[in-house]
Design a protein around this motif. Structure first.
Motif, PDB file in Angstrom:
ATOM      1  N   PHE A 201      39.977  44.560  40.194  1.00  0.00           N
ATOM      2  CA  PHE A 201      39.930  44.978  41.490  1.00  0.00           C
ATOM      3  C   PHE A 201      39.862  43.389  42.133  1.00  0.00           C
ATOM      4  O   PHE A 201      39.856  42.445  41.454  1.00  0.00           O
ATOM      5  CB  PHE A 201      38.787  45.907  41.983  1.00  0.00           C
ATOM      6  CG  PHE A 201      37.254  45.161  41.850  1.00  0.00           C
ATOM      7  CD1 PHE A 201      36.711  44.815  43.010  1.00  0.00           C
ATOM      8  CD2 PHE A 201      36.943  45.483  40.694  1.00  0.00           C
ATOM      9  CE1 PHE A 201      35.307  44.517  42.259  1.00  0.00           C
ATOM     10  CE2 PHE A 201      35.792  44.939  40.383  1.00  0.00           C
ATOM     11  CZ  PHE A 201      35.075  44.414  41.243  1.00  0.00           C
ATOM     12  N   PHE A 202      39.884  43.491  43.430  1.00  0.00           N
ATOM     13  CA  PHE A 202      39.759  42.045  44.157  1.00  0.00           C
ATOM     14  C   PHE A 202      38.464  41.735  44.937  1.00  0.00           C
ATOM     15  O   PHE A 202      38.533  42.088  46.064  1.00  0.00           O
ATOM     16  CB  PHE A 202      40.918  41.926  45.030  1.00  0.00           C
ATOM     17  CG  PHE A 202      42.279  41.866  44.312  1.00  0.00           C
ATOM     18  CD1 PHE A 202      42.849  40.744  43.802  1.00  0.00           C
ATOM     19  CD2 PHE A 202      42.965  42.902  44.046  1.00  0.00           C
ATOM     20  CE1 PHE A 202      44.150  40.490  43.163  1.00  0.00           C
ATOM     21  CE2 PHE A 202      44.121  42.825  43.519  1.00  0.00           C
ATOM     22  CZ  PHE A 202      44.806  41.796  42.846  1.00  0.00           C
ATOM     23  N   PRO A 203      37.513  41.626  44.277  1.00  0.00           N
ATOM     24  CA  PRO A 203      36.215  41.210  44.711  1.00  0.00           C
ATOM     25  C   PRO A 203      36.306  39.975  45.471  1.00  0.00           C
ATOM     26  O   PRO A 203      37.112  39.035  45.113  1.00  0.00           O
ATOM     27  CB  PRO A 203      35.224  40.795  43.521  1.00  0.00           C
ATOM     28  CG  PRO A 203      36.022  40.536  42.501  1.00  0.00           C
ATOM     29  CD  PRO A 203      37.490  40.996  42.666  1.00  0.00           C
ATOM     30  N   VAL A 204      35.444  39.826  46.549  1.00  0.00           N
ATOM     31  CA  VAL A 204      35.293  38.665  47.392  1.00  0.00           C
ATOM     32  C   VAL A 204      34.424  37.840  46.818  1.00  0.00           C
ATOM     33  O   VAL A 204      33.054  37.842  46.859  1.00  0.00           O
ATOM     34  CB  VAL A 204      34.943  38.913  48.929  1.00  0.00           C
ATOM     35  CG1 VAL A 204      35.114  37.752  49.895  1.00  0.00           C
ATOM     36  CG2 VAL A 204      36.063  40.052  49.513  1.00  0.00           C
ATOM     37  N   LYS A 205      34.844  36.845  46.108  1.00  0.00           N
ATOM     38  CA  LYS A 205      34.038  35.921  45.301  1.00  0.00           C
ATOM     39  C   LYS A 205      33.336  34.898  46.443  1.00  0.00           C
ATOM     40  O   LYS A 205      34.157  34.442  47.198  1.00  0.00           O
ATOM     41  CB  LYS A 205      34.622  35.267  44.288  1.00  0.00           C
ATOM     42  CG  LYS A 205      34.548  35.882  42.835  1.00  0.00           C
ATOM     43  CD  LYS A 205      34.401  34.790  41.704  1.00  0.00           C
ATOM     44  CE  LYS A 205      34.421  35.548  40.453  1.00  0.00           C
ATOM     45  NZ  LYS A 205      34.704  34.577  39.336  1.00  0.00           N
TER      46      LYS A 205
ATOM     47  N   ASN B 271      57.414  50.049  47.695  1.00  0.00           N
ATOM     48  CA  ASN B 271      56.158  49.710  48.081  1.00  0.00           C
ATOM     49  C   ASN B 271      55.239  49.841  47.054  1.00  0.00           C
ATOM     50  O   ASN B 271      54.491  48.913  46.636  1.00  0.00           O
ATOM     51  CB  ASN B 271      55.751  50.291  49.366  1.00  0.00           C
ATOM     52  CG  ASN B 271      56.427  49.943  50.483  1.00  0.00           C
ATOM     53  OD1 ASN B 271      57.298  48.898  50.599  1.00  0.00           O
ATOM     54  ND2 ASN B 271      55.844  50.194  51.706  1.00  0.00           N
TER      55      ASN B 271
ATOM     56  N   LEU C  38      55.200  50.368  43.862  1.00  0.00           N
ATOM     57  CA  LEU C  38      56.007  49.495  42.459  1.00  0.00           C
ATOM     58  C   LEU C  38      55.451  48.057  42.728  1.00  0.00           C
ATOM     59  O   LEU C  38      54.669  47.404  41.875  1.00  0.00           O
ATOM     60  CB  LEU C  38      57.192  49.654  42.309  1.00  0.00           C
ATOM     61  CG  LEU C  38      57.709  50.890  41.577  1.00  0.00           C
ATOM     62  CD1 LEU C  38      59.357  50.854  41.479  1.00  0.00           C
ATOM     63  CD2 LEU C  38      56.998  51.001  40.234  1.00  0.00           C
ATOM     64  N   VAL C  39      55.727  47.652  44.042  1.00  0.00           N
ATOM     65  CA  VAL C  39      55.489  46.251  44.399  1.00  0.00           C
ATOM     66  C   VAL C  39      53.919  46.050  44.611  1.00  0.00           C
ATOM     67  O   VAL C  39      53.209  44.901  43.951  1.00  0.00           O
ATOM     68  CB  VAL C  39      56.057  45.817  45.676  1.00  0.00           C
ATOM     69  CG1 VAL C  39      55.577  44.199  46.239  1.00  0.00           C
ATOM     70  CG2 VAL C  39      57.627  45.796  45.427  1.00  0.00           C
ATOM     71  N   TYR C  40      53.354  47.020  44.885  1.00  0.00           N
ATOM     72  CA  TYR C  40      51.885  46.751  45.120  1.00  0.00           C
ATOM     73  C   TYR C  40      51.252  46.798  43.552  1.00  0.00           C
ATOM     74  O   TYR C  40      50.423  46.061  43.338  1.00  0.00           O
ATOM     75  CB  TYR C  40      51.286  47.917  46.000  1.00  0.00           C
ATOM     76  CG  TYR C  40      49.622  47.672  46.348  1.00  0.00           C
ATOM     77  CD1 TYR C  40      49.435  47.081  47.449  1.00  0.00           C
ATOM     78  CD2 TYR C  40      48.602  48.492  45.784  1.00  0.00           C
ATOM     79  CE1 TYR C  40      48.022  46.921  47.741  1.00  0.00           C
ATOM     80  CE2 TYR C  40      47.457  48.321  45.900  1.00  0.00           C
ATOM     81  CZ  TYR C  40      46.972  47.481  46.938  1.00  0.00           C
ATOM     82  OH  TYR C  40      45.821  47.433  47.495  1.00  0.00           O
ATOM     83  N   SER C  41      51.512  47.595  43.019  1.00  0.00           N
ATOM     84  CA  SER C  41      50.743  47.901  41.777  1.00  0.00           C
ATOM     85  C   SER C  41      51.295  46.574  40.640  1.00  0.00           C
ATOM     86  O   SER C  41      50.639  46.190  39.775  1.00  0.00           O
ATOM     87  CB  SER C  41      51.056  49.240  40.861  1.00  0.00           C
ATOM     88  OG  SER C  41      52.497  49.348  40.657  1.00  0.00           O
ATOM     89  N   ALA C  42      52.335  46.091  40.827  1.00  0.00           N
ATOM     90  CA  ALA C  42      52.758  44.840  39.915  1.00  0.00           C
ATOM     91  C   ALA C  42      51.850  43.817  40.299  1.00  0.00           C
ATOM     92  O   ALA C  42      51.972  42.789  39.775  1.00  0.00           O
ATOM     93  CB  ALA C  42      54.327  44.682  40.419  1.00  0.00           C
ATOM     94  N   ALA C  43      51.212  43.668  41.570  1.00  0.00           N
ATOM     95  CA  ALA C  43      50.514  42.764  42.237  1.00  0.00           C
ATOM     96  C   ALA C  43      49.077  43.145  41.781  1.00  0.00           C
ATOM     97  O   ALA C  43      48.131  42.499  42.238  1.00  0.00           O
ATOM     98  CB  ALA C  43      50.705  42.501  43.765  1.00  0.00           C
ATOM     99  N   THR C  44      48.604  43.864  40.641  1.00  0.00           N
ATOM    100  CA  THR C  44      47.409  44.355  40.244  1.00  0.00           C
ATOM    101  C   THR C  44      47.331  43.883  38.841  1.00  0.00           C
ATOM    102  O   THR C  44      47.899  44.284  38.130  1.00  0.00           O
ATOM    103  CB  THR C  44      47.145  45.889  40.422  1.00  0.00           C
ATOM    104  OG1 THR C  44      47.617  46.258  41.850  1.00  0.00           O
ATOM    105  CG2 THR C  44      45.689  46.092  40.323  1.00  0.00           C
ATOM    106  N   PRO C  45      46.365  42.903  38.299  1.00  0.00           N
ATOM    107  CA  PRO C  45      46.401  42.284  37.173  1.00  0.00           C
ATOM    108  C   PRO C  45      46.241  43.535  36.122  1.00  0.00           C
ATOM    109  O   PRO C  45      46.905  43.774  35.085  1.00  0.00           O
ATOM    110  CB  PRO C  45      45.152  41.468  37.132  1.00  0.00           C
ATOM    111  CG  PRO C  45      44.867  41.221  38.580  1.00  0.00           C
ATOM    112  CD  PRO C  45      45.272  42.488  39.512  1.00  0.00           C
TER     113      PRO C  45
END
Ligand SMILES: [Zn+2]
Lengths: 202, 186
Positions: free
Chosen positions: A68-72, A54, A56-63
């Motif tokens: 971070f994933f700001p709400v633009k 889990n 690994l999959v999560y961190s693989a989906a982090t650029p």
């Protein structure tokens, strides 16, 4: 502790372990799993492995580490659409969506020479996008252009059809795409008519 | 999210305001999910915003009586839209991405697996090798943080199928990482 379970009994618990990691295991089965885990090192280890997977999959989906994933705010995007194309034209967007889906269909329906096809077909849509951005264009004109582009698409498809044949399957698919295009053209026509008759539909 | 936050719908609030609030709530995990599909942050961001804009556009056609149920099921709707948009992008870029994938599949030296980026690359490749449904379900779970029930809605599957797909995806990753000499969970 030694593990006295055979592989098949552990396999049975695999999906339960996976569901437990996700917090999705029903209470009744949860007790059974706990009893098994108490005695089985293999399954305890598997739970650990699943949890690490889990991460690994999560961190693989982090650029990258800092991203971070700001709400633009989407307001700008929406405002652009509203202002440039006008509120009544918002009804148009689903049509463009349908067109792009169709383009996807056409590309998949044509196994031979997809690169050229994709470019040819993508061009009218790109032009359509440009038209969307130009408020100066009148709605009626835009609708006419859309209808024209759809017809051009269909023609393009027709010429490609005659080039490559043989497979019944792909022929059937093409027919389906053509029918969909026809329906779309019909829709545009209807839309065009109602739009000229009524102003306040949105 | 597993626990869908309570949504109160006052009569005087319009759909677009509520949709925007829901968007703010789900955009980060939506972007993360899109990124796991596209591997390109700008594309992921674009797709997530576009998904919201499309839902907002669609919402104009929703009938008053169906509005509440639509908004309550916002996350499956939102993620299904993101998924479709991602598939479009992937289709368009299929050729380039195939080249990129081929390059990333080149065997790395064993010592490289200590490098977190190499490890992530292995995960990405292994995800690409499994059936789409398995990978999709796992991404929606971990990156999208959806419940099994929500994933079932997005993928038009049953709850049991989702559970099996996610389990198989994990087993596949476990096996592939082991093959690559990476030990997890020990
Ligand atoms: Zn066991």
């Amino acid at each position: 502790m030694t593990n006295h379970f055979n592989q098949s009994s552990c396999e049975r618990f695999g999906p339960l372990i996976s569901a437990r990691v996700d917090g999705e295991l029903e209470l009744e089965v949860s007790k059974q799993l706990d009893q098994h885990l108490e005695m089985c090192t293999t399954c305890r280890q598997r739970m650990q492995i699943f949890a690490e997977i889990n991460e690994l999959v999560y961190s693989a989906a982090t650029p990258d580490e800092t991203a971070f994933f700001p709400v633009k705010p989407v307001e700008k995007r929406l405002a652009e659409r509203h202002n440039k194309i006008g509120k009544s034209l918002m009804r148009w967007i689903p049509l463009a969506v349908a067109a792009s889906v169709l383009i996807g269909l056409i590309i998949t329906a044509l196994p031979s020479g997809p690169t050229v096809t994709a470019e040819q077909i993508a061009m009218p849509l790109a032009e359509l996008e440009m038209i969307n951005d130009e408020q100066s264009e009148s709605q009626a004109q835009m609708l006419k252009t859309l209808e024209f582009e759809l017809r051009a698409l269909k023609l393009e498809l027709g010429s490609l059809n005659s080039e490559s044949d043989s497979e019944d399957n792909s022929l059937e698919e093409r027919k389906r795409v053509e029918e969909t295009l026809d329906r779309l053209i019909e829709k545009v026509k209807q839309f065009s008519e109602t739009e000229t008759n009524q102003d306040n539909l949105f | 999210m597993t626990n869908e936050p309570a949504l109160h719908l006052p009569c005087d609030t319009d759909a677009s305001t509520l949709l925007e609030e829901l968007y703010r709530r789900y955009a980060p995990q939506g972007t993360r999910y899109a990124f796991s599909m596209l591997r390109q942050f700008s594309d992921a961001e674009e797709v997530t915003q576009e998904a919201f804009c499309r839902l907002l556009t669609k919402s104009a056609d929703w009938k008053a009586e169906e509005l509440e149920s639509r908004l309550r099921h916002f996350s499956p709707l939102f993620f299904a839209t993101i998924r479709n948009l991602c598939i479009d992008v992937i289709r368009k870029n299929r050729r380039q991405r195939q080249v990129a994938l081929d390059a990333s599949m080149e065997p790395a030296a064993k010592s490289d697996t200590d490098n977190p980026q190499q490890l992530e690359a292995k995960v990405v490749v292994a995800m690409g090798q499994m059936p789409d449904q398995w990978a999709d379900a796992l991404k929606l779970k971990i990156n999208g943080q959806l419940s099994y029930a929500e994933i079932a809605e997005v993928l038009d599957a049953t709850h049991a199928q989702v559970r099996t797909w996610i389990y198989r995806a994990r087993r596949h990753l476990e096996t592939e990482l082991e093959k690559a000499g990476i030990t997890v969970g020990k």
